[in-house]
Design a protein around this motif. Structure first.
Motif, PDB file in Angstrom:
ATOM      1  N   SER A  91      48.957  44.718  39.896  1.00  0.00           N
ATOM      2  CA  SER A  91      50.166  44.894  39.081  1.00  0.00           C
ATOM      3  C   SER A  91      51.053  45.991  39.648  1.00  0.00           C
ATOM      4  O   SER A  91      52.264  45.830  39.753  1.00  0.00           O
ATOM      5  CB  SER A  91      49.796  45.237  37.635  1.00  0.00           C
ATOM      6  N   PHE A  92      50.448  47.088  40.018  1.00  0.00           N
ATOM      7  CA  PHE A  92      51.213  48.224  40.520  1.00  0.00           C
ATOM      8  C   PHE A  92      51.853  47.940  41.874  1.00  0.00           C
ATOM      9  O   PHE A  92      53.014  48.269  42.106  1.00  0.00           O
ATOM     10  CB  PHE A  92      50.323  49.466  40.607  1.00  0.00           C
ATOM     11  N   TYR A  93      51.094  47.329  42.777  1.00  0.00           N
ATOM     12  CA  TYR A  93      51.613  47.059  44.118  1.00  0.00           C
ATOM     13  C   TYR A  93      52.511  45.820  44.171  1.00  0.00           C
ATOM     14  O   TYR A  93      53.175  45.575  45.171  1.00  0.00           O
ATOM     15  CB  TYR A  93      50.473  46.886  45.116  1.00  0.00           C
ATOM     16  N   GLY A  94      52.497  45.033  43.111  1.00  0.00           N
ATOM     17  CA  GLY A  94      53.336  43.842  43.088  1.00  0.00           C
ATOM     18  C   GLY A  94      52.798  42.724  43.958  1.00  0.00           C
ATOM     19  O   GLY A  94      53.560  41.970  44.561  1.00  0.00           O
ATOM     20  N   VAL A  95      51.479  42.634  44.025  1.00  0.00           N
ATOM     21  CA  VAL A  95      50.849  41.541  44.759  1.00  0.00           C
ATOM     22  C   VAL A  95      50.005  40.727  43.784  1.00  0.00           C
ATOM     23  O   VAL A  95      49.688  41.176  42.692  1.00  0.00           O
ATOM     24  CB  VAL A  95      49.972  42.047  45.938  1.00  0.00           C
ATOM     25  N   SER A  96      49.648  39.563  44.209  1.00  0.00           N
ATOM     26  CA  SER A  96      48.858  38.673  43.363  1.00  0.00           C
ATOM     27  C   SER A  96      47.448  39.227  43.153  1.00  0.00           C
ATOM     28  O   SER A  96      46.789  39.659  44.099  1.00  0.00           O
ATOM     29  CB  SER A  96      48.792  37.297  44.026  1.00  0.00           C
ATOM     30  N   TYR A  97      47.017  39.190  41.909  1.00  0.00           N
ATOM     31  CA  TYR A  97      45.645  39.583  41.565  1.00  0.00           C
ATOM     32  C   TYR A  97      44.648  38.729  42.335  1.00  0.00           C
ATOM     33  O   TYR A  97      43.657  39.236  42.856  1.00  0.00           O
ATOM     34  CB  TYR A  97      45.471  39.426  40.049  1.00  0.00           C
ATOM     35  N   GLU A  98      44.934  37.452  42.463  1.00  0.00           N
ATOM     36  CA  GLU A  98      44.042  36.548  43.176  1.00  0.00           C
ATOM     37  C   GLU A  98      43.910  36.933  44.648  1.00  0.00           C
ATOM     38  O   GLU A  98      42.844  36.833  45.230  1.00  0.00           O
ATOM     39  CB  GLU A  98      44.519  35.097  43.055  1.00  0.00           C
ATOM     40  N   VAL A  99      45.008  37.401  45.232  1.00  0.00           N
ATOM     41  CA  VAL A  99      44.969  37.826  46.637  1.00  0.00           C
ATOM     42  C   VAL A  99      44.011  39.005  46.802  1.00  0.00           C
ATOM     43  O   VAL A  99      43.175  39.024  47.709  1.00  0.00           O
ATOM     44  CB  VAL A  99      46.382  38.180  47.156  1.00  0.00           C
ATOM     45  N   LEU A 100      44.109  39.987  45.909  1.00  0.00           N
ATOM     46  CA  LEU A 100      43.213  41.137  46.003  1.00  0.00           C
ATOM     47  C   LEU A 100      41.768  40.727  45.743  1.00  0.00           C
ATOM     48  O   LEU A 100      40.858  41.209  46.427  1.00  0.00           O
ATOM     49  CB  LEU A 100      43.636  42.248  45.041  1.00  0.00           C
ATOM     50  N   MET A 101      41.568  39.855  44.781  1.00  0.00           N
ATOM     51  CA  MET A 101      40.207  39.363  44.514  1.00  0.00           C
ATOM     52  C   MET A 101      39.631  38.697  45.761  1.00  0.00           C
ATOM     53  O   MET A 101      38.479  38.932  46.136  1.00  0.00           O
ATOM     54  CB  MET A 101      40.216  38.376  43.343  1.00  0.00           C
ATOM     55  N   GLU A 102      40.442  37.888  46.408  1.00  0.00           N
ATOM     56  CA  GLU A 102      40.006  37.187  47.608  1.00  0.00           C
ATOM     57  C   GLU A 102      39.728  38.169  48.748  1.00  0.00           C
ATOM     58  O   GLU A 102      38.748  38.018  49.471  1.00  0.00           O
ATOM     59  CB  GLU A 102      41.084  36.196  48.015  1.00  0.00           C
TER      60      GLU A 102
END
Length: 111
Positions: A54-65
């Motif tokens: 949320s803070f970095y403005g990237v997809s949660y799914e991307v970070l999970m992956e």
């Protein structure tokens, strides 16, 4: 991703933020963030990843992956988001970090 810490560091630096600034905004300690970026945290919690996404403005799914959690339907998600990776084709993890570093450079020139 073998060393996802580089990715997290590149995300932070591309926004020209310090660990303390991220801590203040996300309530994730700077010590934890430092360990995350250095690769000492082996499996960050989904809650922490959600805050950072949320803070970095990237997809949660991307970070999970990135950290190894299973994420279904990657291609469909990329197409819907209009992500650059979808538009330019598959890129390696090293290329993604380099792109973030280049973005950091571009943003630093604007100041």
């Amino acid at each position: 991703m073998e060393n996802y810490g580089e990715y997290f560091k590149a995300l932070r630096e591309s926004k020209q933020l310090t660990l303390r600034e991220v801590e203040k905004a996300t309530y994730v300690s700077n010590a934890y963030l430092s360990q995350l970026e250095s690769g000492k945290i082996k499996q960050p919690s989904p809650l922490t990843l959600h805050k950072l996404a949320s803070f970095y403005g990237v997809s949660y799914e991307v970070l999970m992956e990135k950290v190894g959690y299973p994420v279904p339907q990657k291609e469909e998600r990329l197409a819907k988001s209009g992500a650059a990776a979808y538009r330019i084709g598959e890129i390696t993890e090293d290329e993604e970090v380099e792109l973030l570093n280049y973005l950091k450079f571009i943003r630093s020139r604007k100041k």
